[in-house]
Design a protein around this motif. Structure first.
Motif, PDB file in Angstrom:
ATOM      1  N   GLN A  40      -3.275  -5.189 -55.539  1.00 29.83           N
ATOM      2  CA  GLN A  40      -3.440  -3.812 -55.092  1.00 29.83           C
ATOM      3  C   GLN A  40      -2.577  -3.597 -53.856  1.00 29.83           C
ATOM      4  OE1 GLN A  40      -7.368  -2.838 -53.791  1.00 29.83           O
ATOM      5  NE2 GLN A  40      -6.957  -0.659 -53.735  1.00 29.83           N
ATOM      6  N   VAL A  41      -1.798  -2.539 -53.860  1.00 31.06           N
ATOM      7  CA  VAL A  41      -0.949  -2.224 -52.727  1.00 31.06           C
ATOM      8  C   VAL A  41      -1.689  -1.229 -51.839  1.00 31.06           C
ATOM      9  CG1 VAL A  41       1.242  -1.198 -52.005  1.00 31.06           C
ATOM     10  CG2 VAL A  41       1.136  -2.601 -54.063  1.00 31.06           C
ATOM     11  N   ILE A  42      -1.795  -1.560 -50.570  1.00 28.93           N
ATOM     12  CA  ILE A  42      -2.477  -0.701 -49.616  1.00 28.93           C
ATOM     13  C   ILE A  42      -1.437  -0.160 -48.646  1.00 28.93           C
ATOM     14  CG2 ILE A  42      -4.161  -0.619 -47.756  1.00 28.93           C
ATOM     15  CD1 ILE A  42      -5.616  -2.924 -49.214  1.00 28.93           C
ATOM     16  N   VAL A  43      -1.372   1.159 -48.538  1.00 27.93           N
ATOM     17  CA  VAL A  43      -0.465   1.796 -47.594  1.00 27.93           C
ATOM     18  C   VAL A  43      -1.286   2.177 -46.372  1.00 27.93           C
ATOM     19  CG1 VAL A  43       1.099   3.716 -47.191  1.00 27.93           C
ATOM     20  CG2 VAL A  43       0.985   2.662 -49.443  1.00 27.93           C
ATOM     21  N   HIS A  44      -0.956   1.578 -45.259  1.00 27.26           N
ATOM     22  CA  HIS A  44      -1.689   1.820 -44.021  1.00 27.26           C
ATOM     23  C   HIS A  44      -0.936   2.843 -43.189  1.00 27.26           C
ATOM     24  CE1 HIS A  44      -3.588   1.258 -40.188  1.00 27.26           C
ATOM     25  NE2 HIS A  44      -2.508   0.730 -39.668  1.00 27.26           N
ATOM     26  N   VAL A  45      -1.593   3.930 -42.834  1.00 30.10           N
ATOM     27  CA  VAL A  45      -0.985   4.952 -41.989  1.00 30.10           C
ATOM     28  C   VAL A  45      -1.280   4.581 -40.548  1.00 30.10           C
ATOM     29  CG1 VAL A  45      -0.949   7.386 -41.378  1.00 30.10           C
ATOM     30  CG2 VAL A  45      -1.268   6.705 -43.754  1.00 30.10           C
ATOM     31  N   ALA A  46      -0.242   4.219 -39.832  1.00 30.41           N
ATOM     32  CA  ALA A  46      -0.404   3.823 -38.442  1.00 30.41           C
ATOM     33  C   ALA A  46      -0.165   5.028 -37.542  1.00 30.41           C
ATOM     34  CB  ALA A  46       0.585   2.711 -38.091  1.00 30.41           C
ATOM     35  N   PRO A  47      -0.878   5.099 -36.428  1.00 30.23           N
ATOM     36  CA  PRO A  47      -0.623   6.173 -35.467  1.00 30.23           C
ATOM     37  C   PRO A  47       0.813   6.085 -34.939  1.00 30.23           C
ATOM     38  CG  PRO A  47      -2.644   4.988 -34.933  1.00 30.23           C
ATOM     39  CD  PRO A  47      -1.964   4.222 -36.019  1.00 30.23           C
ATOM     40  N   VAL A  48       1.318   7.204 -34.430  1.00 30.66           N
ATOM     41  CA  VAL A  48       2.677   7.229 -33.901  1.00 30.66           C
ATOM     42  C   VAL A  48       2.811   6.230 -32.761  1.00 30.66           C
ATOM     43  CG1 VAL A  48       4.370   8.655 -32.694  1.00 30.66           C
ATOM     44  CG2 VAL A  48       3.085   9.594 -34.605  1.00 30.66           C
ATOM     45  N   GLU A  49       1.825   6.206 -31.887  1.00 31.39           N
ATOM     46  CA  GLU A  49       1.840   5.256 -30.780  1.00 31.39           C
ATOM     47  C   GLU A  49       0.553   4.450 -30.822  1.00 31.39           C
ATOM     48  OE1 GLU A  49       1.662   5.204 -25.922  1.00 31.39           O
ATOM     49  OE2 GLU A  49       2.421   6.980 -26.932  1.00 31.39           O
ATOM     50  N   ARG A  52      -3.970   0.887 -28.303  1.00 29.77           N
ATOM     51  CA  ARG A  52      -5.097  -0.040 -28.234  1.00 29.77           C
ATOM     52  C   ARG A  52      -5.301  -0.662 -29.612  1.00 29.77           C
ATOM     53  NH1 ARG A  52     -10.027   2.345 -24.967  1.00 29.77           N
ATOM     54  NH2 ARG A  52     -10.643   0.236 -25.499  1.00 29.77           N
ATOM     55  N   PRO A  53      -5.866  -1.858 -29.642  1.00 26.90           N
ATOM     56  CA  PRO A  53      -6.163  -2.451 -30.958  1.00 26.90           C
ATOM     57  C   PRO A  53      -7.235  -1.641 -31.682  1.00 26.90           C
ATOM     58  CG  PRO A  53      -6.605  -4.005 -29.159  1.00 26.90           C
ATOM     59  CD  PRO A  53      -6.211  -2.715 -28.543  1.00 26.90           C
ATOM     60  N   TYR A  54      -7.156  -1.612 -32.981  1.00 23.25           N
ATOM     61  CA  TYR A  54      -8.142  -0.878 -33.769  1.00 23.25           C
ATOM     62  C   TYR A  54      -8.436  -1.625 -35.047  1.00 23.25           C
ATOM     63  CZ  TYR A  54      -3.957   0.775 -36.192  1.00 23.25           C
ATOM     64  OH  TYR A  54      -2.776   0.844 -36.878  1.00 23.25           O
ATOM     65  N   GLU A  55      -9.501  -1.197 -35.720  1.00 26.31           N
ATOM     66  CA  GLU A  55      -9.876  -1.780 -37.005  1.00 26.31           C
ATOM     67  C   GLU A  55      -9.872  -0.677 -38.050  1.00 26.31           C
ATOM     68  OE1 GLU A  55     -13.629  -3.721 -36.610  1.00 26.31           O
ATOM     69  OE2 GLU A  55     -12.942  -4.956 -34.942  1.00 26.31           O
ATOM     70  N   LEU A  56      -9.504  -1.071 -39.263  1.00 26.35           N
ATOM     71  CA  LEU A  56      -9.433  -0.115 -40.358  1.00 26.35           C
ATOM     72  C   LEU A  56      -9.857  -0.811 -41.636  1.00 26.35           C
ATOM     73  CD1 LEU A  56      -8.449   2.746 -41.260  1.00 26.35           C
ATOM     74  CD2 LEU A  56      -6.228   1.713 -41.645  1.00 26.35           C
ATOM     75  N   SER A  57     -10.662  -0.131 -42.436  1.00 24.54           N
ATOM     76  CA  SER A  57     -11.052  -0.668 -43.740  1.00 24.54           C
ATOM     77  C   SER A  57     -10.835   0.421 -44.780  1.00 24.54           C
ATOM     78  CB  SER A  57     -12.517  -1.119 -43.717  1.00 24.54           C
ATOM     79  OG  SER A  57     -13.374   0.000 -43.658  1.00 24.54           O
ATOM     80  N   GLY A  58     -11.173   0.131 -46.000  1.00 26.46           N
ATOM     81  CA  GLY A  58     -10.998   1.102 -47.076  1.00 26.46           C
ATOM     82  C   GLY A  58     -11.931   2.287 -46.976  1.00 26.46           C
ATOM     83  N   THR A  59     -13.006   2.158 -46.185  1.00 28.15           N
ATOM     84  CA  THR A  59     -14.004   3.232 -46.105  1.00 28.15           C
ATOM     85  C   THR A  59     -14.284   3.715 -44.690  1.00 28.15           C
ATOM     86  OG1 THR A  59     -15.767   1.590 -46.009  1.00 28.15           O
ATOM     87  CG2 THR A  59     -15.180   2.451 -48.184  1.00 28.15           C
ATOM     88  N   GLY A  60     -13.647   3.168 -43.692  1.00 28.10           N
ATOM     89  CA  GLY A  60     -13.927   3.597 -42.329  1.00 28.10           C
ATOM     90  C   GLY A  60     -12.924   3.016 -41.350  1.00 28.10           C
ATOM     91  N   ALA A  61     -13.104   3.391 -40.089  1.00 24.68           N
ATOM     92  CA  ALA A  61     -12.196   2.927 -39.046  1.00 24.68           C
ATOM     93  C   ALA A  61     -12.934   2.896 -37.716  1.00 24.68           C
ATOM     94  CB  ALA A  61     -10.984   3.844 -38.949  1.00 24.68           C
ATOM     95  N   SER A  62     -12.348   2.209 -36.773  1.00 18.77           N
ATOM     96  CA  SER A  62     -12.928   2.128 -35.438  1.00 18.77           C
ATOM     97  C   SER A  62     -12.631   3.420 -34.675  1.00 18.77           C
ATOM     98  CB  SER A  62     -12.349   0.934 -34.686  1.00 18.77           C
ATOM     99  OG  SER A  62     -10.967   1.135 -34.437  1.00 18.77           O
ATOM    100  N   ASP A 166     -10.693   5.182 -49.459  1.00 21.56           N
ATOM    101  CA  ASP A 166      -9.708   4.373 -50.191  1.00 21.56           C
ATOM    102  C   ASP A 166      -8.434   4.161 -49.376  1.00 21.56           C
ATOM    103  OD1 ASP A 166     -11.402   4.143 -52.386  1.00 21.56           O
ATOM    104  OD2 ASP A 166     -10.664   6.022 -53.252  1.00 21.56           O
ATOM    105  N   TRP A 167      -8.616   3.812 -48.121  1.00 23.94           N
ATOM    106  CA  TRP A 167      -7.534   3.531 -47.173  1.00 23.94           C
ATOM    107  C   TRP A 167      -6.723   4.777 -46.813  1.00 23.94           C
ATOM    108  CZ3 TRP A 167      -7.522  -1.102 -44.873  1.00 23.94           C
ATOM    109  CH2 TRP A 167      -8.209  -2.130 -45.501  1.00 23.94           C
ATOM    110  N   GLN A 168      -7.162   5.949 -47.196  1.00 24.48           N
ATOM    111  CA  GLN A 168      -6.427   7.178 -46.918  1.00 24.48           C
ATOM    112  C   GLN A 168      -7.148   7.959 -45.826  1.00 24.48           C
ATOM    113  OE1 GLN A 168      -6.153   9.815 -50.253  1.00 24.48           O
ATOM    114  NE2 GLN A 168      -4.822  11.238 -49.195  1.00 24.48           N
ATOM    115  N   VAL A 169      -6.421   8.317 -44.794  1.00 22.56           N
ATOM    116  CA  VAL A 169      -6.983   9.116 -43.702  1.00 22.56           C
ATOM    117  C   VAL A 169      -7.041  10.562 -44.155  1.00 22.56           C
ATOM    118  CG1 VAL A 169      -6.698   9.852 -41.318  1.00 22.56           C
ATOM    119  CG2 VAL A 169      -5.973   7.574 -42.000  1.00 22.56           C
TER     120      VAL A 169
END
Length: 190
Positions: A40-49, A52-62, A166-169
């Motif tokens: 499964q290919v997961i496309v992670h949308v990263a913030p522009v800047e 701080r460290p963060y956590e991300l899952s398929g159903t939620g985020a920090s 599903d990893w989509q913001v």
């Protein structure tokens, strides 16, 4: 017709049919193996800047991820010119949740029409961040200019409610108000 010639042609046809069946079975096995072993290919949308460290899952985020990605999305709404408004708003609409698409897209279309009609450039500088779970509010100074003339400066609040599916913001809710209206509504909700 010669019987030997007939038998030879029949044998060749039988061999061809067997070879064809083997090739088809090989292709079927290859397709099944491909389906079983593909990743499964997961496309992670990263913030522009990333500040701080963060956590991300398929159903939620920090909360740090929500804050940082919201800052990237607010720029698409608040920092626009008559030339860039369509592109910026189209990029923002890609993040809208299906349930929020209609009302928010309608507001964005009206905003784009206003900016183009009056040739307004808008810039927002966030000065304060308030966050309650997946709801992030940026309060700061918004400047509006027509050409080189500043026509307005006010304190504004941009509120985004986000979710990850599903990893989509997705933007579930958007509210834009003056900072005073935002504070009054917040006090009334308490």
């Amino acid at each position: 017709m010669d019987i030997r010639l007939y038998r030879d042609k029949l044998a060749q046809l039988q061999f061809g049919n067997k070879a064809l069946v083997i090739v088809v079975l090989g292709l079927v096995v290859a397709l099944i193996a491909n389906g079983l072993f593909t990743r499964q290919v997961i496309v992670h949308v990263a913030p522009v800047e990333v500040s701080r460290p963060y956590e991300l899952s398929g159903t939620g985020a920090s909360p740090d991820y929500y804050r940082q990605i919201a800052l990237s999305l607010v720029a698409l709404l608040a920092d626009v010119t008559p030339e860039s408004v369509d592109v910026s708003h189209a990029a923002f609409r890609r993040y809208l949740a299906p349930a929020a698409y209609g009302p928010v897209a309608e507001g964005l279309a009206a905003d784009a029409q206003y900016i183009k009609q009056y040739q307004i450039a808008r810039v927002f500088w966030p000065e304060q961040v308030e966050q309650q779970g997946d709801r992030v509010t940026f309060i700061g100074r918004e400047h509006r200019m027509m050409g080189h003339n500043k026509v307005a400066e006010e304190e504004r609040a941009y509120t985004l409610r986000l979710r990850v599916r599903d990893w989509q913001v997705q933007v579930v809710e958007l509210a834009v108000a003056s900072a005073d209206e935002y504070r009054r509504a917040r006090l009334a909700a308490r």
